[in-house]
Design an enzyme around this catalytic site. Structure first.
Site, PDB file in Angstrom:
ATOM      1  CD  GLU D  29      40.330   8.428  33.698  1.00  0.00           C
ATOM      2  OE1 GLU D  29      40.897   9.467  34.056  1.00  0.00           O
ATOM      3  OE2 GLU D  29      39.980   8.215  32.521  1.00  0.00           O
ATOM      4  CG  LEU D  58      43.932   7.548  31.798  1.00  0.00           C
ATOM      5  CD1 LEU D  58      45.402   7.779  32.100  1.00  0.00           C
ATOM      6  CD2 LEU D  58      43.414   8.480  30.775  1.00  0.00           C
ATOM      7  CD  GLU D  60      39.126  10.435  30.098  1.00  0.00           C
ATOM      8  OE1 GLU D  60      39.600  10.058  29.001  1.00  0.00           O
ATOM      9  OE2 GLU D  60      39.844  10.673  31.085  1.00  0.00           O
ATOM     10  CD  GLN D  82      41.610  11.948  37.694  1.00  0.00           C
ATOM     11  OE1 GLN D  82      42.644  12.221  37.100  1.00  0.00           O
ATOM     12  NE2 GLN D  82      41.449  10.795  38.323  1.00  0.00           N
ATOM     13  CG  ASP D  85      39.876  20.851  31.917  1.00  0.00           C
ATOM     14  OD1 ASP D  85      40.350  21.919  31.550  1.00  0.00           O
ATOM     15  OD2 ASP D  85      39.279  20.707  33.010  1.00  0.00           O
ATOM     16  CB  ILE D  87      34.137  15.515  29.568  1.00  0.00           C
ATOM     17  CG1 ILE D  87      32.919  14.612  29.721  1.00  0.00           C
ATOM     18  CG2 ILE D  87      33.837  16.743  28.706  1.00  0.00           C
ATOM     19  CD1 ILE D  87      31.790  15.229  30.528  1.00  0.00           C
ATOM     20  CG  HIS D 129      44.301  20.294  35.439  1.00  0.00           C
ATOM     21  ND1 HIS D 129      45.433  20.426  34.672  1.00  0.00           N
ATOM     22  CD2 HIS D 129      44.279  19.000  35.824  1.00  0.00           C
ATOM     23  CE1 HIS D 129      46.065  19.260  34.609  1.00  0.00           C
ATOM     24  NE2 HIS D 129      45.394  18.381  35.296  1.00  0.00           N
TER      25      HIS D 129
HETATM   26  C1  LIG Z   1      42.361  12.224  29.094  1.00  0.00           C
HETATM   27  C2  LIG Z   1      42.795  12.381  30.502  1.00  0.00           C
HETATM   28  N1  LIG Z   1      42.128  11.753  31.476  1.00  0.00           N
HETATM   29  C3  LIG Z   1      42.495  11.872  32.758  1.00  0.00           C
HETATM   30  C4  LIG Z   1      43.569  12.642  33.117  1.00  0.00           C
HETATM   31  C5  LIG Z   1      44.024  12.784  34.579  1.00  0.00           C
HETATM   32  N2  LIG Z   1      45.326  12.121  34.735  1.00  0.00           N
HETATM   33  C6  LIG Z   1      46.476  12.815  34.684  1.00  0.00           C
HETATM   34  S1  LIG Z   1      47.794  11.810  34.718  1.00  0.00           S
HETATM   35  C7  LIG Z   1      46.850  10.427  34.847  1.00  0.00           C
HETATM   36  C8  LIG Z   1      47.492   9.091  34.929  1.00  0.00           C
HETATM   37  C9  LIG Z   1      48.411   8.835  33.797  1.00  0.00           C
HETATM   38  O1  LIG Z   1      49.071   7.641  33.992  1.00  0.00           O
HETATM   39  P1  LIG Z   1      50.222   7.129  33.024  1.00  0.00           P
HETATM   40  O2  LIG Z   1      49.778   7.258  31.621  1.00  0.00           O
HETATM   41  O3  LIG Z   1      50.617   5.789  33.478  1.00  0.00           O
HETATM   42  O4  LIG Z   1      51.401   8.158  33.214  1.00  0.00           O
HETATM   43  P2  LIG Z   1      52.178   8.459  34.558  1.00  0.00           P
HETATM   44  O5  LIG Z   1      51.486   9.649  35.170  1.00  0.00           O
HETATM   45  O6  LIG Z   1      52.135   7.255  35.412  1.00  0.00           O
HETATM   46  O7  LIG Z   1      53.563   8.797  34.165  1.00  0.00           O
HETATM   47  C10 LIG Z   1      45.508  10.763  34.855  1.00  0.00           C
HETATM   48  C11 LIG Z   1      44.394   9.805  34.986  1.00  0.00           C
HETATM   49  C12 LIG Z   1      44.237  13.310  32.074  1.00  0.00           C
HETATM   50  N3  LIG Z   1      45.284  14.108  32.312  1.00  0.00           N
HETATM   51  N4  LIG Z   1      43.835  13.148  30.794  1.00  0.00           N
END
Ligand SMILES: Cc1ncc(C[n+]2csc(CCOP(=O)(O)OP(=O)(O)O)c2C)c(N)n1
Ligand SMILES: Cc1ncc(C[n+]2csc(CCOP(=O)(O)OP(=O)(O)O)c2C)c(N)n1
Ligand SMILES: [Mg+2]
Ligand SMILES: [Mg+2]
Lengths: 338, 321, 338, 321
Positions: D29, D58, D60, D82, D85, D87, D129
């Site tokens: 990601e 998004l 994993e 990323q 946590d 994984i 995190h």
């Molecule tokens: C399971 C997981 N994978 C990766 C992340 C890292 N991460 C945090 S926010 C995000 C993007 C989320 O996008 P979206 O669902 O569109 O919400 P937005 O932040 O745009 O409001 C990612 C990849 C996470 N928090 N949880």
């Protein structure tokens, strides 16, 4: 000469023979299981026609990720009955060295991948395999089979989305046999399975998986679509699980059988009746086919039963390419306990 | 008192708990009309209806996620994962939600959820019907992890898990499901979480074990006349450190037996607790007899599982030291 | 009197005020983050209108599972700015005792659930919550918000399927802000998000989430559907993330901003212009609203900054209802290290 | 030689490996145009194109599932999760496919896959995190688990992971990403998997650590003039049992330091290995200084992390014994 559409008489005969072989093999395994010769089995009875059809449509270079209930598909693709028994017995000729439960094959010579038990977890692997094939400019598509229950798994969702986003050549085929163990498909999902691709922009189609001709016709469109590079496609083959989920299951607890072995709705019987009606075969041929199938599987099991088991200490191999000190030490521990 | 096996004990206990508390709902794959593939929930759907005994679609993440929401909002869900091998699709929910909701909300929410799941080998189940994954849970603060080794403890621990307001991973040693029958009182009773059982008093050494390997250990010491303290941990998180240290100090020689792979198996923690707190009492190495560090093989599972030979080798080793 | 449709002037004024408060609060937090007062922030700028609309449509007894980017929703539902700051500072007045990163609230007094970081993992919880509410014959529905990226998660898939199978009152609302960090939604999925429900038999609808009137109108149908007991519903609110994903992110690396704070496309500005045009407010009112909002948030942060931090040894609480010997022992270890 | 930090070291190593081997593809990601949230893959999409540096949706499970299929069919994928946590949604793929494909197929298939992921606290990241989940992987036969503690080892271990034909979990201590600069040769070199490093020779005791806590330990012993053997494990599965036993036998006093929760943390296995093999050399308890058995708190993370005070308390305890 052709029986129906593009299906030549010769092809139909082979298909029929393989279906009969698969059914015969399946029954043989169940009996062997009852006698304690084989540990376990997931019968494929009732699902032979869609599996045969897939086997007929797939090219050699196509990579197939099958699931644990695809006996007819292996036979149609040329896997010898003996190799199947070796795996089911877990003997020292088993290509997988006795590591897995029966029905969990990895016939890579026939361009099959590897079967696991956790439902659906092979589906995302197809995305990577298709990516690798395209990356390496290899010919062929990836075909994956799974049950109706598997469409509920997270793996199904991830795989369809990824395959669509990267526009990969994966043909998803759901063998909807009406049940996930005791759960009827009506309690598994409120949507039609073939429409589930619409959440990912993937087209879908439902075919009568109990009818060879209909299966072939339906699959044609799907194979053409995927082969032409348009991306993934989802087929729902409606079929029926004759008998229990596995040799550990008792379906009487949760259902009344709608199709039984040899009844008029049995897909093999349906093909048989069609071929008889069209004069492609006579009752003599059918008789012979069944007898030959029986002889083949009886002989194969007799042969394979005598193959010795794997070496005990081989359980430490293949954890890694080379055992670490841990496996080496444990191997010595095992030797000391012999 | 009639003798019953572990499946009967669990089934009866679930039945009685459900009769007494409407907040209890069961959910899982094939637990309803089919009664569960091991029959632990047999007949409960008949008795309590589809609203309280819920057959779920095939998605463990969904089962645990749904159960978590139920637990946070007033119900007392008891989820079944058909085999512990299939709990991993729900691992994120378990580690990141179930175990952490109370903490992250400063106690504003809790997750009084029981996750029942059969584990361990001995049923010719190969890689995916035999795993003993207790370490994955016992390393996760916020979870409570228990495993009974007999029909009596199965009942007592289930009742205690029911009374807990925290999430409990309830591991059922599947090869003991029908292997042993014992007398189990028909009134509900508790086996305290966090308390080990001493199954046998002895002076020469201590054998610490739990769950599926308890009968193997007991048979081995009896057959071979081993003069051992035998401890059944029963709770794997939090472990009964008092009992562990007490027996280690008493005998000075410890053998730990479990079925999960040795490396970072629960035995590692038992050993580390002793090495931290009772080092001066130790008169020999702490020896672990465990599942091997390989996936669980289909062929030769009897060699993979810790058996009499390997246990006696360890016993003799620590005694000879 | 009503501004448009069912929206009274009074409601519109409150909505506008809360949107301005949310925007002002957001900017304040970002500044506090730059100064090292607050550790981190996920701005909600640009997404205020759909959040306000949800807050307006939801009844008190409705349970909301919000996600980490819902600042305006909290304000519209009555959460005091001070409580928000307490959480963001993690001070000793924080209802969660300083356990979580900023933006991860659990305002249960206002019938919100708890926010976590793993994307999408709150969604399946809504199924259980809705089940519990129906089981206990409680009034109200469950509403859950999440981003476009979250629709790719396994949690989304499991939740929609389960909600549909049990016909539960869950309103799924995707705040599609165009990006998941750097990933544009076009690379997240090839399907329209509001159509993803079709894989589960769940109806869906796309609304313009940057327009209050359109959001309210679109949500009406969805709320009606769910409230009437017909089952779950999926709304895709098209909105736009103004600014970075978080205070750790630099969007210049991957996009050109299409909407900026205060520009004509800014949803708050759009409402402002509409209200001006309709004579519901004058520029004086707007001025005052903004000044009052500024005063409110300035004052609140000043106050809350002085609240002392939580007790160090409190980190051992709430792992369990009662600490086990392990936490007790570790608490003593911490004391010994002070 | 210029001094570089761990992010630069990893970025440069990935770049060189990709230049030399077309089979390598990266996926994860935000790893492409964004260069990864920690910038480890910065500029690689520019250089190698979208076919080799793949931004994923998004999910994993999808990332690891796809990477597994790639690895089985001729590519050499390097997946990024990323934060460690996150994984867990892929945990089933990792435990049940990645770790078991070679075994279950009798060696017919293998999964030469690297999973890179930042782990550990110290960046004010709270529960989600900051986790150090190495035990979950180190308990799983079939996986190899490594973690560098400096820019040099980061490069050397990545090259070794690349050469391995087995799946490698590559854990990157995120708070060391930019904290230390060292000289790192610009030619590719290997740091052997399974070999610990002795960072300091000393006689009074042994401190065994790895990854994120290595600098803390080194600073502590230097500042306090502790006469310790310091071991950086570098590989957590399989651990360098030879080095562990050697130092334990030499000093007879062992302190283990890591950031993951103590219960069933990697320290438990280190302790158990010593208690099994070097008991007669021990002159004091084996003491573990570890992350506390709580979820990772947002406030007071500096107290959660093992620091100088706690390490010195342990050192003094084993020395005084
Ligand atoms: C399971 C997981 N994978 C990766 C992340 C890292 N991460 C945090 S926010 C995000 C993007 C989320 O996008 P979206 O669902 O569109 O919400 P937005 O932040 O745009 O409001 C990612 C990849 C996470 N928090 N949880
Ligand atoms: C992840 C997972 N959960 C549960 C099981 C137990 N299980 C084995 S087969 C099965 C039903 C599968 O049904 P379906 O996908 O329809 O395939 P079928 O067996 O009907 O061919 C279940 C629940 C499993 N193998 N994997
Ligand atoms: Mg089925
Ligand atoms: Mg988004």
């Amino acid at each position: 000469m052709s029986m129906v559409g593009n299906l030549s008489n010769e092809q139909a005969l082979i298909a029929y023979k393989n279906a009969v072989r698969a059914r015969t093999l399946d029954i043989k395994i169940i009996n062997a299981q009852r006698q304690g010769i084989i540990g376990f089995h997931v019968p494929a009875q009732g699902q032979e026609m869609i599996q045969i059809a897939i086997g007929m449509m797939a090219e050699k270079e196509d990579l197939i990720f099958s699931y644990y209930r695809d006996l007819a598909l292996y036979l149609q693709r040329g896997v010898p009955v003996g190799d199947i028994f070796d795996q089911m017995l877990g003997n020292s000729s088993d290509l997988q060295k006795g590591r897995q439960m029966p029905d969990h094959f990895s016939f890579s010579e026939y361009n099959f991948s590897t079967v696991q038990s956790p439902v659906g977890s092979h589906i995302p692997l197809t995305v990577g395999a298709a990516y690798a094939m395209r990356y390496n400019k290899k010919k062929g598509i990836v075909i994956v089979t799974f049950g109706d229950g598997a469409t509920s798994t997270s793996d199904f969702h991830a795989a369809l989305n990824f395959a669509s986003v990267y526009n990969l050549g994966v043909l998803f085929i759901c063998e909807n046999n009406g049940f996930a163990i005791s759960m009827p498909v009506s309690k598994q999902t409120k949507a039609d399975i073939y429409k589930k691709g619409s959440a990912y922009g993937i087209p879908g189609k439902r075919v009568d998986g109990n009818d060879l001709i209909a299966s072939l016709a339906g699959l044609q469109e799907a194979f053409d679509y995927v082969r032409s590079g348009k991306g993934p496609y989802l087929v729902e083959a409606v079929t029926y699980r004759i008998g229990p989920h596995s040799t550990s299951d008792d379906p009487k607890k949760y259902r009344v059988d709608e199709i039984t072995d040899g009844s008029d709705k049995d897909p093999i019987r349906r093909l048989e009746n069609l071929m008889l009606k069209m004069g492609v075969v006579d009752s003599n041929f059918i008789q012979t086919t069944k007898i030959e199938a029986k002889q083949e599987v009886d002989k194969a099991l007799d042969e394979r039963m005598n193959i010795p088991p794997t070496e005990p200490s081989s359980i430490f191999d293949d954890v890694y390419e080379k055992p670490t000190w841990i496996q080496e030490e444990e191997r010595r521990d095992l030797d000391a306990s012999d | 008192m009639p003798q019953i096996n572990m499946v009967q004990s669990l089934n009866r206990s679930l039945d009685q708990l459900m009769a007494g508390d409407e907040r209890i709902v069961l959910l899982g794959e094939d637990i309803g009309i089919d009664g569960g593939v091991f029959r632990v929930t047999d007949n409960l759907m008949n008795k309590y209806g589809e609203e309280r005994v819920i057959d779920t679609p095939l998605n463990e993440l969904g089962i645990i996620g749904m159960a978590t929401g139920m637990a946070m909002y007033g119900l007392k869900p008891i989820a079944e994962i058909q085999f512990q091998d299939y709990i991993f699709p729900a691992f994120d929910q378990i580690v990141n939600n179930v175990a952490k909701v109370r903490y992250r909300t400063g106690g504003r929410f809790s997750v009084p959820l029981i996750i029942r799941t059969p584990y361990g080998g001995g049923v010719k189940g190969g890689l995916y019907h035999s795993q003993s994954g207790e370490s994955y849970f016992a390393h996760t603060p916020g979870l409570t992890v228990v495993t009974p080794s007999n029909p009596y403890d199965a009942r007592g621990l289930l009742v205690s898990a029911y009374k807990s307001n925290d999430p409990v991973i309830f591991l059922e040693p599947k090869r003991l499901y029908r292997a042993i029958k014992t007398e189990v009182p028909d009134e509900l009773f508790e086996v305290e979480i966090g308390k080990a059982a001493k199954l046998k008093e002895g002076d020469d050494l201590s054998i610490i074990t739990y769950g599926s390997t308890v009968p193997t250990v007991m048979n081995t010491v009896e057959k071979n006349g081993v003069n051992a303290d035998v401890i059944d941990l029963r709770t794997l998180l939090p472990m009964d450190v008092g009992s562990i240290i007490e027996t280690a100090e008493k005998t000075g020689r410890v053998v730990i037996v479990h079925e999960a792979p040795k490396t970072l198996g629960v035995g590692a923690e038992v050993s580390a607790l002793i090495a931290e707190r009772a080092i001066d009492s130790l008169r020999s190495p702490i020896v672990r007899v465990a599942g091997y560090d390989t996936p669980f093989p289909y062929s030769h599972e009897e060699l993979y599982l810790p058996g009499e030979k390997r246990i006696m080798n360890a016993v003799n080793k620590v005694l000879a030291h």
